[in-house]
Design a protein around this motif. Structure first.
Motif, PDB file in Angstrom:
ATOM      1  N   ILE A  23      -8.949   4.718   1.008  1.00 20.68           N
ATOM      2  CA  ILE A  23      -7.553   4.586   1.459  1.00 20.68           C
ATOM      3  C   ILE A  23      -6.618   5.371   0.562  1.00 20.68           C
ATOM      4  CG2 ILE A  23      -5.667   2.954   1.794  1.00 20.68           C
ATOM      5  CD1 ILE A  23      -7.755   0.864   2.557  1.00 20.68           C
ATOM      6  N   PHE A  24      -6.796   5.259  -0.744  1.00 20.02           N
ATOM      7  CA  PHE A  24      -5.903   5.955  -1.675  1.00 20.02           C
ATOM      8  C   PHE A  24      -6.097   7.468  -1.625  1.00 20.02           C
ATOM      9  CE2 PHE A  24      -4.994   2.223  -4.800  1.00 20.02           C
ATOM     10  CZ  PHE A  24      -4.200   1.645  -3.821  1.00 20.02           C
ATOM     11  N   CYS A  25      -7.309   7.909  -1.298  1.00 20.04           N
ATOM     12  CA  CYS A  25      -7.520   9.354  -1.125  1.00 20.04           C
ATOM     13  C   CYS A  25      -6.734   9.865   0.077  1.00 20.04           C
ATOM     14  CB  CYS A  25      -9.011   9.651  -0.954  1.00 20.04           C
ATOM     15  SG  CYS A  25      -9.958   9.584  -2.483  1.00 20.04           S
ATOM     16  N   LEU A  26      -6.661   9.036   1.136  1.00 23.29           N
ATOM     17  CA  LEU A  26      -5.832   9.418   2.287  1.00 23.29           C
ATOM     18  C   LEU A  26      -4.368   9.526   1.875  1.00 23.29           C
ATOM     19  CD1 LEU A  26      -7.386   7.105   5.057  1.00 23.29           C
ATOM     20  CD2 LEU A  26      -7.728   9.564   4.780  1.00 23.29           C
ATOM     21  N   PHE A  27      -3.910   8.589   1.051  1.00 20.86           N
ATOM     22  CA  PHE A  27      -2.532   8.632   0.578  1.00 20.86           C
ATOM     23  C   PHE A  27      -2.288   9.858  -0.306  1.00 20.86           C
ATOM     24  CE2 PHE A  27      -2.152   3.689   0.777  1.00 20.86           C
ATOM     25  CZ  PHE A  27      -2.237   3.756   2.161  1.00 20.86           C
ATOM     26  N   ASP A  28      -3.268  10.181  -1.142  1.00 21.60           N
ATOM     27  CA  ASP A  28      -3.134  11.367  -2.007  1.00 21.60           C
ATOM     28  C   ASP A  28      -2.995  12.641  -1.178  1.00 21.60           C
ATOM     29  OD1 ASP A  28      -3.260   9.821  -4.259  1.00 21.60           O
ATOM     30  OD2 ASP A  28      -5.373  10.245  -4.697  1.00 21.60           O
ATOM     31  N   GLU A  29      -3.769  12.730  -0.108  1.00 21.36           N
ATOM     32  CA  GLU A  29      -3.677  13.903   0.759  1.00 21.36           C
ATOM     33  C   GLU A  29      -2.299  13.995   1.398  1.00 21.36           C
ATOM     34  OE1 GLU A  29      -6.819  13.548   3.554  1.00 21.36           O
ATOM     35  OE2 GLU A  29      -8.419  13.936   2.085  1.00 21.36           O
ATOM     36  N   LEU A  30      -1.740  12.858   1.800  1.00 23.21           N
ATOM     37  CA  LEU A  30      -0.395  12.850   2.375  1.00 23.21           C
ATOM     38  C   LEU A  30       0.653  13.241   1.341  1.00 23.21           C
ATOM     39  CD1 LEU A  30      -0.586   9.603   4.552  1.00 23.21           C
ATOM     40  CD2 LEU A  30      -0.616  11.972   5.344  1.00 23.21           C
ATOM     41  N   ALA A  31       0.458  12.773   0.109  1.00 28.80           N
ATOM     42  CA  ALA A  31       1.388  13.145  -0.961  1.00 28.80           C
ATOM     43  C   ALA A  31       1.371  14.654  -1.190  1.00 28.80           C
ATOM     44  CB  ALA A  31       1.028  12.407  -2.250  1.00 28.80           C
ATOM     45  N   GLY A  36      -4.039  -1.700  -9.350  1.00 25.91           N
ATOM     46  CA  GLY A  36      -4.825  -2.555  -8.473  1.00 25.91           C
ATOM     47  C   GLY A  36      -4.843  -1.991  -7.072  1.00 25.91           C
ATOM     48  N   ASP A  37      -4.304  -2.757  -6.124  1.00 23.88           N
ATOM     49  CA  ASP A  37      -4.241  -2.279  -4.745  1.00 23.88           C
ATOM     50  C   ASP A  37      -2.854  -1.772  -4.384  1.00 23.88           C
ATOM     51  OD1 ASP A  37      -3.104  -4.784  -4.939  1.00 23.88           O
ATOM     52  OD2 ASP A  37      -3.679  -5.391  -2.924  1.00 23.88           O
ATOM     53  N   ALA A  38      -2.025  -1.498  -5.380  1.00 24.78           N
ATOM     54  CA  ALA A  38      -0.671  -0.986  -5.151  1.00 24.78           C
ATOM     55  C   ALA A  38      -0.628   0.513  -5.430  1.00 24.78           C
ATOM     56  CB  ALA A  38       0.331  -1.717  -6.034  1.00 24.78           C
ATOM     57  N   TYR A  39       0.179   1.206  -4.654  1.00 23.17           N
ATOM     58  CA  TYR A  39       0.297   2.668  -4.740  1.00 23.17           C
ATOM     59  C   TYR A  39       1.769   3.011  -4.932  1.00 23.17           C
ATOM     60  CZ  TYR A  39      -0.656   7.585  -3.484  1.00 23.17           C
ATOM     61  OH  TYR A  39      -0.780   8.954  -3.487  1.00 23.17           O
ATOM     62  N   MET A  40       2.061   3.873  -5.923  1.00 24.91           N
ATOM     63  CA  MET A  40       3.446   4.224  -6.237  1.00 24.91           C
ATOM     64  C   MET A  40       3.607   5.742  -6.181  1.00 24.91           C
ATOM     65  SD  MET A  40       5.536   3.483  -9.762  1.00 24.91           S
ATOM     66  CE  MET A  40       7.217   4.039 -10.015  1.00 24.91           C
ATOM     67  N   ALA A  41       4.668   6.195  -5.517  1.00 27.63           N
ATOM     68  CA  ALA A  41       4.960   7.625  -5.407  1.00 27.63           C
ATOM     69  C   ALA A  41       6.471   7.820  -5.438  1.00 27.63           C
ATOM     70  CB  ALA A  41       4.373   8.198  -4.134  1.00 27.63           C
ATOM     71  N   VAL A  42       6.888   9.059  -5.713  1.00 29.40           N
ATOM     72  CA  VAL A  42       8.315   9.356  -5.811  1.00 29.40           C
ATOM     73  C   VAL A  42       8.563  10.771  -5.316  1.00 29.40           C
ATOM     74  CG1 VAL A  42       8.099  10.162  -8.189  1.00 29.40           C
ATOM     75  CG2 VAL A  42      10.319   9.371  -7.362  1.00 29.40           C
ATOM     76  N   ALA A  43       9.729  10.986  -4.746  1.00 27.32           N
ATOM     77  CA  ALA A  43      10.162  12.319  -4.326  1.00 27.32           C
ATOM     78  C   ALA A  43      11.486  12.627  -5.006  1.00 27.32           C
ATOM     79  CB  ALA A  43      10.326  12.382  -2.810  1.00 27.32           C
ATOM     80  N   GLY A  44      11.623  13.885  -5.446  1.00 30.48           N
ATOM     81  CA  GLY A  44      12.856  14.296  -6.116  1.00 30.48           C
ATOM     82  C   GLY A  44      12.694  14.555  -7.586  1.00 30.48           C
TER      83      GLY A  44
END
Length: 431
Positions: free
Chosen positions: A284-292, A304-312
């Motif tokens: 799942i996180f690899c899918l998120f990484d690809e989207l990032a 854990g099972d939380a994912y954090m990202a930022v734009a800007g």
């Protein structure tokens, strides 16, 4: 006794045929080495040609000076002009683009210009066929010193010199002027010189292959380390940290932060083996990484099972809120497809907040790029107080997205540590 003999045999084999780490079977390394060796060969041949031009001029002047009589001086001048012209042609060929393809021919031409050409000229002009072993030895040693690559070429140049002389001897049938013992001694010395030269070039080339491979492996290791560092830190921060190994903290006045959490993951961990759980989370996180990567968004961390990202940040972009909104919507779609493909029922809960943050790297070990500030806390609260399979956003984010996205007003909710806040649910893009 037999053990000592085997040990000595092993040492000799290591000297004669040292291990080259399967260099020949690794085409990438072999091709790189061949290109590097061609460049080295051409540069050294240019140097040798320049030296031969200078030596040829001095020797021509010397022979003109020591020879008595006009005919002898003219003959010396002819030989000198012919030799210098031949070397000059080889020098110009070294600078030609075709030189990389025909570098071996130029090498042999340079070698034989000082050995075979002079011997042929003196035989034709003076009917003088004494073997010029001093010039041959000098040429062999000079080439082995200046151009210590491609031992087979050195061997060919040596054998070619001998074949040339034997051919002249067969044609002219000269009578030698010195005792036979002198020629035997000169022949043995020539054979020893040629053998040492070829063998030294062979060992040098083996050593250079090892050094070249070690250098390439070091470069690859450095590239891998660089890629690993860039997977941990943004490129700008990684570069800054390498040049300034101190605390890095920067203020960003407008960014958008995303928190995502997989609903029910804690309960699932009690029913699934740790290895299977980690594998699902990784997918799942690899899918998120690809989207990032697609949306040019900076992934900060997973907890854990939380994912954090930022734009800007670390590079400012005016569409930071739109980029995060697009990614959040795509994350919902990717989880839905993942569930359909694996017959699962994961739900994702997301929270988004827009505002100022402080970002940087702190500590001495295990560097991590992180964010601090009220915007980060608000994004985390938007996620933790959100609804499964929904994207909850704060007022600041809503004001940026309301004209381009489908947003539903959720209303005031009590947020831990912040009191009541107006929140909204992001549903999609406006057509």
């Amino acid at each position: 006794m037999m053990t000592n003999i085997n040990a000595i045999k092993t040492q000799l084999e290591a000297i004669i045929s040292p291990e080259v780490f399967d260099f020949e079977t690794d085409e990438d390394f072999a091709q790189s080495y061949r290109e590097q060796r061609k460049s080295f060969l051409l540069n050294r041949m240019k140097l040798q040609a320049q030296l031969m031009l200078i030596i040829g001029l001095t020797l021509t002047a010397f022979f003109i000076w020591v020879n008595e009589g006009i005919p002898a001086k003219i003959h010396a001048l002819r030989i000198g002009i012919l030799l210098e012209s031949f070397i000059l042609i080889c020098w110009f060929l070294c600078k030609n683009p075709l030189a990389r393809r025909y570098s071996q021919i130029i090498f042999l031409s340079l070698s034989w210009s000082a050995t075979c050409a002079i011997q042929v000229d003196t035989a034709i002009l003076f009917n003088y066929l004494e073997p010029m072993t001093n010039i041959w030895n000098l040429m062999f040693i000079t080439q082995a010193t200046i151009i210590p690559v491609q031992w087979r070429l050195h061997l060919i140049s040596h054998v070619g010199t001998m074949v040339c002389y034997l051919g002249l001897y067969a044609v002219y049938r000269p009578k030698f002027q010195l005792p036979l013992a002198h020629y035997i001694e000169e022949g043995l010395y020539l054979f020893w010189t040629g053998t040492i030269c070829v063998f030294s070039v062979y060992l040098y080339e083996k050593l250079k292959k090892k050094e070249f491979r070690a250098k390439r492996e070091l470069e690859i290791a450095q590239e891998q380390s660089e890629r690993l560092l860039l997977n941990i830190l943004p490129a700008v921060i990684a570069k800054q940290l390498k040049h300034q190994p101190t605390t890095i903290a920067d203020n960003f006045h407008a960014v958008t932060v995303l928190f995502a959490d997989i609903v029910g993951f804690t309960e699932l961990s009690s029913q699934t083996s740790p290895s299977e759980l980690v594998e699902l989370l990784n997918q799942i996180f690899c899918l998120f990484d690809e989207l990032a990567e697609i949306h040019s968004i900076e992934k900060i961390k997973t907890i854990g099972d939380a994912y954090m990202a930022v734009a800007g940040l670390p590079d400012y972009r005016s569409d930071h809120a739109l980029a995060i909104a697009n990614m959040a919507l795509d994350m919902q779609k990717s989880v839905l497809k993942f569930n359909q493909k694996n017959n699962l029922s994961f739900q994702i809960r997301m929270g988004i907040s827009t505002g100022p943050v402080v970002a940087g790297v702190i500590g001495l070990k295990k560097f991590a790029y992180d964010l601090w500030g009220d915007t980060v806390n608000t994004a985390s609260r938007m996620e933790s107080h959100g609804i499964p399979d929904n994207i909850q956003i704060c007022e600041a984010t809503y004001q940026i997205l309301k004209d381009k996205y489908l947003v539903e007003k959720r209303g005031l909710i009590k947020i831990k540590g912040k009191g009541e806040m107006m929140t909204y649910l992001l549903h999609g893009r406006k057509i």
